[in-house]
Design an enzyme around this catalytic site. Structure first.
Site, PDB file in Angstrom:
ATOM      1  CG  ASP A 255       1.456  -0.986 -14.594  1.00 46.06           C
ATOM      2  OD1 ASP A 255       2.332  -0.447 -14.395  1.00 46.06           O
ATOM      3  OD2 ASP A 255       1.296  -2.255 -14.296  1.00 46.06           O
TER       4      ASP A 255
ATOM      5  CB  CYS B 187      -1.770  -5.053  11.311  1.00 45.40           C
ATOM      6  SG  CYS B 187      -1.625  -6.427  10.313  1.00 45.40           S
TER       7      CYS B 187
ATOM      8  CB  CYS C  82       2.620  -8.401   1.083  1.00 44.14           C
ATOM      9  SG  CYS C  82       2.530  -7.786  -0.617  1.00 44.14           S
TER      10      CYS C  82
END
Ligand code: B12
Ligand code: SF4
Length: 351
Positions: free
Chosen positions: A136, A194, A247
């Site tokens: 990252d 979904c 989420c």
């Protein structure tokens, strides 16, 4: 150098010994969703994250980061740890910290191990190998690289999901100049029809499948945004004070398959994971550092966290918070003051 598949096996065995849960190898080529990233930047979805828009072409091809790169070794570490007690997690007088921040900063855990992996490659395989390690920390599209290395598929929530681990995974990469044996992308595991993550996002940040508008994402608002949180987004933030897991927590893959990995460096501790909002508001900067200094929460900085805390207090709606908010609305940093005034208004108008 010895044959590429033997070398690749050695690398994978050593990566497992170092505590990585998953490891795969991708060719250092242009990533498959380079255009999607370009469109994301164009749409303004990066918000104030200027580093995400600088030199966009570099993010799309690892060879623009390390010209000699031939392979990308991608590792993943599970950050799942046992579910917190519901009585604490669902208490609106407590602030929620996203799971990935429940302890030591993952950059500090993964990066030294990736360097050890590079050292292994140089010592046991080829002393001339060039490498760069990223967690990252560089201009890479890490999820796309993980997809290419066979570490999972990308869900509509934009996360890299492994069909046997879910998505609570940190990613790290080692760009190397050696040719290695490449893994095939996983073809099982998809979202199908979904849409749970899109339906559940409190702020509507998942504006379409695979499209996240950071400017609305609670993770961005609570961590990356250094200025005022847009008023319309404050109420839907609920009691998230650092990051957000909605989420992922609603995703059937993560609900079913998330499990603790080899490096269990995170753990649930109420003072760091669901702290009392009023107690946090009373912290001075030194106390903030003592509690969160080694965790990812340090990224929000003290005033940033207090800004999030007063929003959560406003959402909690408890009149018992009024005296502390009144104090914050007069005494504190201008950013905190303005949000505290909003919180006071919200509690009083609800009462
Ligand atoms: C900027 C950033 C953020 C921003 C923006 C997130 C975003 N979705 O873009 C904010 C601050 C909101 C954020 C939040 C989070 N982040 Co973040 N973040 C990053 C960072 C630095 C760059 C991401 C990026 O490139 N965004 C640009 C967009 C275009 O890329 P993307 O969303 O990753 O989308 C890719 C796919 O969706 C795919 N795609 C696009 N269209 C399509 C269409 C189809 C059909 C398919 C299949 C795929 C696909 O291609 C895109 C480009 O690769 C990465 C580290 C890195 N250098 O990669 C970590 C990273 C993505 N974050 C990570 C984490 C853990 C989080 C949080 C869970 C933290 C939290 N709990 O609060 C949340 C998750 C929110 C979410 N749903 O993304 C992990 C994700 C690991 C994983 N399993 O996916 C990463 C990889 C860091 C790491 N090294 O572990 N993050
Ligand atoms: S919640 Fe459903 S749509 Fe969203 S990532 Fe998971 S499987 Fe895909």
């Amino acid at each position: 150098m010895a044959n590429t598949s033997h070398v690749s096996t050695l690398i994978k065995e050593y990566a497992a010994a170092l505590g990585f849960d998953l490891v795969g190898i991708a060719p250092a080529t242009r990533v498959p969703h380079a255009e999607a990233y370009g469109a994301w930047v164009e749409a303004g979805y990066a918000g104030d994250m200027a580093y995400m828009t600088r030199e966009p072409e570099r993010r799309q091809d690892p060879r623009l980061v390390l010209p000699e790169a031939r392979s990308v070794v991608v590792v993943a570490v599970s950050y799942f740890t046992a579910d917190p007690p519901a009585a604490l997690w669902d208490d609106p007088a407590r602030g929620r910290v996203a799971r990935y921040a429940w302890g030591q900063d993952y950059h500090d855990v993964l990066t030294p191990r990736l360097r050890q992996l590079a050292g292994f490659l140089q010592r046991h395989v080829d002393g001339t190998v060039l490498w760069r390690a990223y967690v990252d920390t560089g201009p890479l599209l890490e999820r796309d690289l993980a997809l290419m290395a066979g570490l999972g598929f990308i869900g509509k929530n934009t996360c890299l999901i492994h069909p046997e681990w879910g998505s609570y995974l940190f990613l790290g990469e080692l760009l190397v100049s050696a040719e290695l044996a490449y893994d095939a992308p996983i073809t099982t595991g998809i979202c199908g029809r979904c849409t749970r993550c899109l339906d559940a996002c409190p702020t509507g940040a998942l504006v379409a499948p695979y499209r996240l508008d950071s400017r609305k994402c609670i993770s961005y608002l609570t961590i990356e945004l250094r200025t005022a949180i847009p008023q319309a987004l404050r109420a839907p933030m609920g009691n998230w004070i650092f990051g957000c897991d909605v989420c992922q927590s609603v995703c059937p893959w993560t609900r079913r398959f998330a499990r603790t990995g080899r490096q269990d460096f995170l753990s649930f501790e109420p003072a760091r994971c669901v702290p009392s909002l009023l107690e946090l508001l009373a912290l001075d900067e030194a106390q903030f550092r003592a509690r969160f200094g080694r965790t990812p929460v340090r990224r929000s900085k003290w005033h940033g966290l207090l800004r999030n805390v007063v929003v959560a207090l406003g959402n909690c709606g408890d009149p018992a918070a009024i005296p502390a908010l009144q104090h914050a609305a007069t005494e504190s940093h201008p950013l905190v003051r303005e949000h505290a005034a909003w919180a006071l208004h919200r509690i009083r108008s609800a009462g």
